[in-house]
Scaffold this motif. Sequence first.
Motif, PDB file in Angstrom:
ATOM      1  N   GLN A 158      48.487  32.330  33.533  1.00  0.00           N
ATOM      2  CA  GLN A 158      48.739  33.781  33.495  1.00  0.00           C
ATOM      3  C   GLN A 158      47.521  34.533  32.984  1.00  0.00           C
ATOM      4  OE1 GLN A 158      52.298  33.960  31.096  1.00  0.00           O
ATOM      5  NE2 GLN A 158      53.535  32.973  32.698  1.00  0.00           N
ATOM      6  N   PHE A 159      46.838  33.963  32.006  1.00  0.00           N
ATOM      7  CA  PHE A 159      45.659  34.635  31.452  1.00  0.00           C
ATOM      8  C   PHE A 159      44.567  34.736  32.525  1.00  0.00           C
ATOM      9  CE2 PHE A 159      41.642  35.058  29.214  1.00  0.00           C
ATOM     10  CZ  PHE A 159      41.923  36.025  28.253  1.00  0.00           C
ATOM     11  N   ALA A 160      44.341  33.641  33.234  1.00  0.00           N
ATOM     12  CA  ALA A 160      43.314  33.653  34.289  1.00  0.00           C
ATOM     13  C   ALA A 160      43.657  34.720  35.331  1.00  0.00           C
ATOM     14  CB  ALA A 160      43.199  32.271  34.935  1.00  0.00           C
ATOM     15  N   ALA A 161      44.930  34.759  35.747  1.00  0.00           N
ATOM     16  CA  ALA A 161      45.344  35.734  36.767  1.00  0.00           C
ATOM     17  C   ALA A 161      45.213  37.162  36.238  1.00  0.00           C
ATOM     18  CB  ALA A 161      46.778  35.462  37.207  1.00  0.00           C
ATOM     19  N   ALA A 162      45.554  37.366  34.968  1.00  0.00           N
ATOM     20  CA  ALA A 162      45.478  38.715  34.396  1.00  0.00           C
ATOM     21  C   ALA A 162      44.022  39.157  34.214  1.00  0.00           C
ATOM     22  CB  ALA A 162      46.232  38.773  33.067  1.00  0.00           C
ATOM     23  N   LEU A 163      43.154  38.201  33.921  1.00  0.00           N
ATOM     24  CA  LEU A 163      41.728  38.528  33.770  1.00  0.00           C
ATOM     25  C   LEU A 163      41.162  38.957  35.134  1.00  0.00           C
ATOM     26  CD1 LEU A 163      39.812  38.312  31.216  1.00  0.00           C
ATOM     27  CD2 LEU A 163      38.855  36.279  32.318  1.00  0.00           C
ATOM     28  N   VAL A 164      41.575  38.262  36.184  1.00  0.00           N
ATOM     29  CA  VAL A 164      41.167  38.634  37.542  1.00  0.00           C
ATOM     30  C   VAL A 164      41.697  40.028  37.885  1.00  0.00           C
ATOM     31  CG1 VAL A 164      41.545  38.108  39.996  1.00  0.00           C
ATOM     32  CG2 VAL A 164      40.878  36.275  38.397  1.00  0.00           C
ATOM     33  N   LYS A 165      42.963  40.267  37.522  1.00  0.00           N
ATOM     34  CA  LYS A 165      43.571  41.573  37.807  1.00  0.00           C
ATOM     35  C   LYS A 165      42.827  42.684  37.059  1.00  0.00           C
ATOM     36  CE  LYS A 165      48.214  43.665  37.635  1.00  0.00           C
ATOM     37  NZ  LYS A 165      49.598  43.425  37.137  1.00  0.00           N
ATOM     38  N   MET A 166      42.543  42.430  35.775  1.00  0.00           N
ATOM     39  CA  MET A 166      41.787  43.402  34.986  1.00  0.00           C
ATOM     40  C   MET A 166      40.425  43.647  35.642  1.00  0.00           C
ATOM     41  SD  MET A 166      40.842  43.138  30.924  1.00  0.00           S
ATOM     42  CE  MET A 166      39.291  42.246  31.029  1.00  0.00           C
ATOM     43  N   GLY A 167      39.854  42.603  36.209  1.00  0.00           N
ATOM     44  CA  GLY A 167      38.536  42.705  36.838  1.00  0.00           C
ATOM     45  C   GLY A 167      38.535  43.523  38.116  1.00  0.00           C
ATOM     46  N   GLY A 168      39.713  43.917  38.577  1.00  0.00           N
ATOM     47  CA  GLY A 168      39.793  44.732  39.784  1.00  0.00           C
ATOM     48  C   GLY A 168      39.970  46.211  39.489  1.00  0.00           C
ATOM     49  N   ILE A 169      39.991  46.572  38.195  1.00  0.00           N
ATOM     50  CA  ILE A 169      40.252  47.977  37.850  1.00  0.00           C
ATOM     51  C   ILE A 169      39.134  48.889  38.366  1.00  0.00           C
ATOM     52  CG2 ILE A 169      40.530  49.640  35.963  1.00  0.00           C
ATOM     53  CD1 ILE A 169      41.723  47.359  34.269  1.00  0.00           C
ATOM     54  N   GLN A 170      39.509  49.860  39.190  1.00  0.00           N
ATOM     55  CA  GLN A 170      38.615  50.940  39.656  1.00  0.00           C
ATOM     56  C   GLN A 170      37.201  50.482  39.975  1.00  0.00           C
ATOM     57  OE1 GLN A 170      39.573  53.048  35.915  1.00  0.00           O
ATOM     58  NE2 GLN A 170      39.837  54.880  37.166  1.00  0.00           N
ATOM     59  N   LYS A 195      45.944  51.666  33.671  1.00  0.00           N
ATOM     60  CA  LYS A 195      44.920  50.840  34.332  1.00  0.00           C
ATOM     61  C   LYS A 195      45.536  49.920  35.388  1.00  0.00           C
ATOM     62  CE  LYS A 195      42.124  52.763  31.651  1.00  0.00           C
ATOM     63  NZ  LYS A 195      41.225  53.794  32.211  1.00  0.00           N
ATOM     64  N   GLY A 196      46.815  50.137  35.669  1.00  0.00           N
ATOM     65  CA  GLY A 196      47.474  49.286  36.667  1.00  0.00           C
ATOM     66  C   GLY A 196      47.902  47.934  36.121  1.00  0.00           C
ATOM     67  N   LEU A 197      47.915  47.797  34.800  1.00  0.00           N
ATOM     68  CA  LEU A 197      48.337  46.525  34.197  1.00  0.00           C
ATOM     69  C   LEU A 197      49.737  46.704  33.593  1.00  0.00           C
ATOM     70  CD1 LEU A 197      45.015  45.453  32.392  1.00  0.00           C
ATOM     71  CD2 LEU A 197      45.799  44.841  34.679  1.00  0.00           C
ATOM     72  N   ASN A 198      50.564  45.678  33.737  1.00  0.00           N
ATOM     73  CA  ASN A 198      51.951  45.810  33.277  1.00  0.00           C
ATOM     74  C   ASN A 198      52.152  45.170  31.902  1.00  0.00           C
ATOM     75  OD1 ASN A 198      52.218  43.028  33.668  1.00  0.00           O
ATOM     76  ND2 ASN A 198      52.898  43.285  35.791  1.00  0.00           N
ATOM     77  N   VAL A 199      53.384  45.180  31.451  1.00  0.00           N
ATOM     78  CA  VAL A 199      53.679  44.697  30.101  1.00  0.00           C
ATOM     79  C   VAL A 199      53.420  43.193  29.972  1.00  0.00           C
ATOM     80  CG1 VAL A 199      56.151  44.459  30.560  1.00  0.00           C
ATOM     81  CG2 VAL A 199      55.374  44.810  28.209  1.00  0.00           C
ATOM     82  N   ASP A 200      53.622  42.446  31.052  1.00  0.00           N
ATOM     83  CA  ASP A 200      53.282  41.013  31.024  1.00  0.00           C
ATOM     84  C   ASP A 200      51.779  40.830  30.823  1.00  0.00           C
ATOM     85  OD1 ASP A 200      55.873  40.053  31.412  1.00  0.00           O
ATOM     86  OD2 ASP A 200      55.707  40.119  33.596  1.00  0.00           O
ATOM     87  N   ASP A 201      50.993  41.655  31.535  1.00  0.00           N
ATOM     88  CA  ASP A 201      49.530  41.566  31.385  1.00  0.00           C
ATOM     89  C   ASP A 201      49.131  41.891  29.942  1.00  0.00           C
ATOM     90  OD1 ASP A 201      49.228  41.087  34.171  1.00  0.00           O
ATOM     91  OD2 ASP A 201      49.293  43.245  34.575  1.00  0.00           O
ATOM     92  N   LEU A 202      49.809  42.878  29.348  1.00  0.00           N
ATOM     93  CA  LEU A 202      49.510  43.254  27.962  1.00  0.00           C
ATOM     94  C   LEU A 202      49.722  42.062  27.022  1.00  0.00           C
ATOM     95  CD1 LEU A 202      49.022  45.232  25.564  1.00  0.00           C
ATOM     96  CD2 LEU A 202      51.456  45.815  25.712  1.00  0.00           C
ATOM     97  N   VAL A 203      50.875  41.422  27.160  1.00  0.00           N
ATOM     98  CA  VAL A 203      51.170  40.293  26.266  1.00  0.00           C
ATOM     99  C   VAL A 203      50.195  39.144  26.547  1.00  0.00           C
ATOM    100  CG1 VAL A 203      52.908  38.606  25.564  1.00  0.00           C
ATOM    101  CG2 VAL A 203      53.596  40.971  26.066  1.00  0.00           C
ATOM    102  N   THR A 204      49.964  38.886  27.828  1.00  0.00           N
ATOM    103  CA  THR A 204      49.113  37.756  28.214  1.00  0.00           C
ATOM    104  C   THR A 204      47.668  37.948  27.772  1.00  0.00           C
ATOM    105  OG1 THR A 204      50.528  37.269  30.114  1.00  0.00           O
ATOM    106  CG2 THR A 204      48.263  36.457  30.199  1.00  0.00           C
ATOM    107  N   LEU A 205      47.128  39.149  28.014  1.00  0.00           N
ATOM    108  CA  LEU A 205      45.717  39.384  27.692  1.00  0.00           C
ATOM    109  C   LEU A 205      45.480  39.513  26.192  1.00  0.00           C
ATOM    110  CD1 LEU A 205      44.707  41.817  30.581  1.00  0.00           C
ATOM    111  CD2 LEU A 205      43.851  39.485  30.231  1.00  0.00           C
ATOM    112  N   SER A 206      46.514  39.936  25.460  1.00  0.00           N
ATOM    113  CA  SER A 206      46.350  40.015  24.006  1.00  0.00           C
ATOM    114  C   SER A 206      46.052  38.639  23.408  1.00  0.00           C
ATOM    115  CB  SER A 206      47.602  40.614  23.356  1.00  0.00           C
ATOM    116  OG  SER A 206      47.739  41.976  23.726  1.00  0.00           O
TER     117      SER A 206
END
Length: 327
Positions: free
Chosen positions: A297-309, A182-193
Amino acid sequence: MAASSRCKAMVLLAFAAAAALSTASLAQSPLQNNFYGSSCPQAEATVRNVTEGIIAKDRTMGAAFVRLFFHDCFVRGCDASILLDPTSSNPQVEKKAIALRGYDAVNKIKAAVESVCPGVVSCADILAFAARDSAVVSGGFSSFDMPSGRRDGVLSNFFDVLQNIPSPILKLQDLIKNFAAKGLNVDDLVTLSGAHSFGQAHCSFFNGRLYTTVDPTMDATYAAALKTVCPAPGSNGGDPVVNNSRVTDPNVLSNQYYSNLVTGKVLFVSDQQLMNSSYTAAKAANSSADAAAWMGQFAAALVKMGGIQVLTGTAGQVRKYCNVIKS
Ligand code: HEM
Ligand SMILES: *[C@@H]1O[C@H](CO)[C@@H](O)[C@H](O)[C@H]1NC(C)=O
Ligand SMILES: *[C@@H]1O[C@H](CO)[C@@H](O)[C@H](O)[C@H]1NC(C)=O
Ligand SMILES: *[C@@H]1O[C@H](CO)[C@@H](O)[C@H](O)[C@H]1NC(C)=O
Ligand SMILES: *[C@@H]1O[C@H](CO)[C@@H](O)[C@H](O)[C@H]1NC(C)=O
């Protein structure tokens, strides 16, 4: 005249510079901050107001909105496909695959937005705004921009869920692969969890860690407490829910998740797996130690997740009701 047109040119230049800056900061994303600024200036405030009201009435709803956004974005991109009801021509929709909470609440937000700007604001953007607002209301985040301009999809398929939503018994390498797809990296995984600091879970998703023997990576006292709520599989005790966090207020989104993780007080194999590599364990320790850094980081990762496809421009549609396609 000359002075006024020079002034106008300077204003235009300033706008162009600002536009270039914001384009650069959103590179790769076709979404933009304040997309509804002129088409529906009240859009974000209306979503925020109704979302706040819903969470004030039922404090568990912040988690429901955040999870809906995750499940929407991971299946066919953030296109509100998760919200579509089954129809006679398409009985096997996404929402039949995994039970989620909050569908009626989303319809309520949509109705309020439709009453101020009919036909303008997509359900996909409403999910994104409601998730952002939940972080603010349930997590004490300062509000942050959630880029918008998503359009609603017209397809929803049960089997896409099984292929794209990670299972709670995945090992670390598979979680990393799932996010990478989904274009998310390991940092995003830890952060969003960290979203597993709030909300609820059914026993069936972690019972394998309690019965017949307790998973040695789970804290023994924590496991014993869970066993008083979760019956052994096959004992006809049903499938009760527990709180994701049993340590602090279960309706607060916070970095408490990471202390729970380090001490073996998380529910899923997929949670505990974040301790399975030195990198992810260090990232979890950092997130536990620095709440403010994790929130950013969570806010930024949520925004990034919100850009998926995402669907944008004239792709897809803007639904009138979030649970049905507009024909
Ligand atoms: C990393 C892989 C993930 C797995 C395997 C996973 C799995 C699960 C499972 C099994 C539940 C319990 C659902 C139930 O019993 O009803 C749950 C709950 C939840 N998940 Fe995740 N999840 C993951 C990532 C995420 C992400 C990225 C977010 C959001 C950013 C998220 C947000 C939530 C929330 C808020 C809840 C509580 C929902 C509620 O109270 O209704 N999860 N998750
Ligand atoms: C805010 O939400 C409440 C319900 O929670 C509603 O009664 C009120 O009209 C809303 N106000 C605005 C400005 O949307
Ligand atoms: C979950 O948290 C709520 C609010 O603190 C509490 O009332 C409820 O008993 C908890 N549920 C379980 C199963 O522990
Ligand atoms: C990672 O998990 C495997 C089992 O899945 C286990 O054998 C191994 O010891 C774990 N490694 C670490 C560093 O926790
Ligand atoms: C954890 O924080 C330290 C100190 O700021 C930093 O050097 C390190 O790179 C961080 N580790 C991870 C995995 O983020």
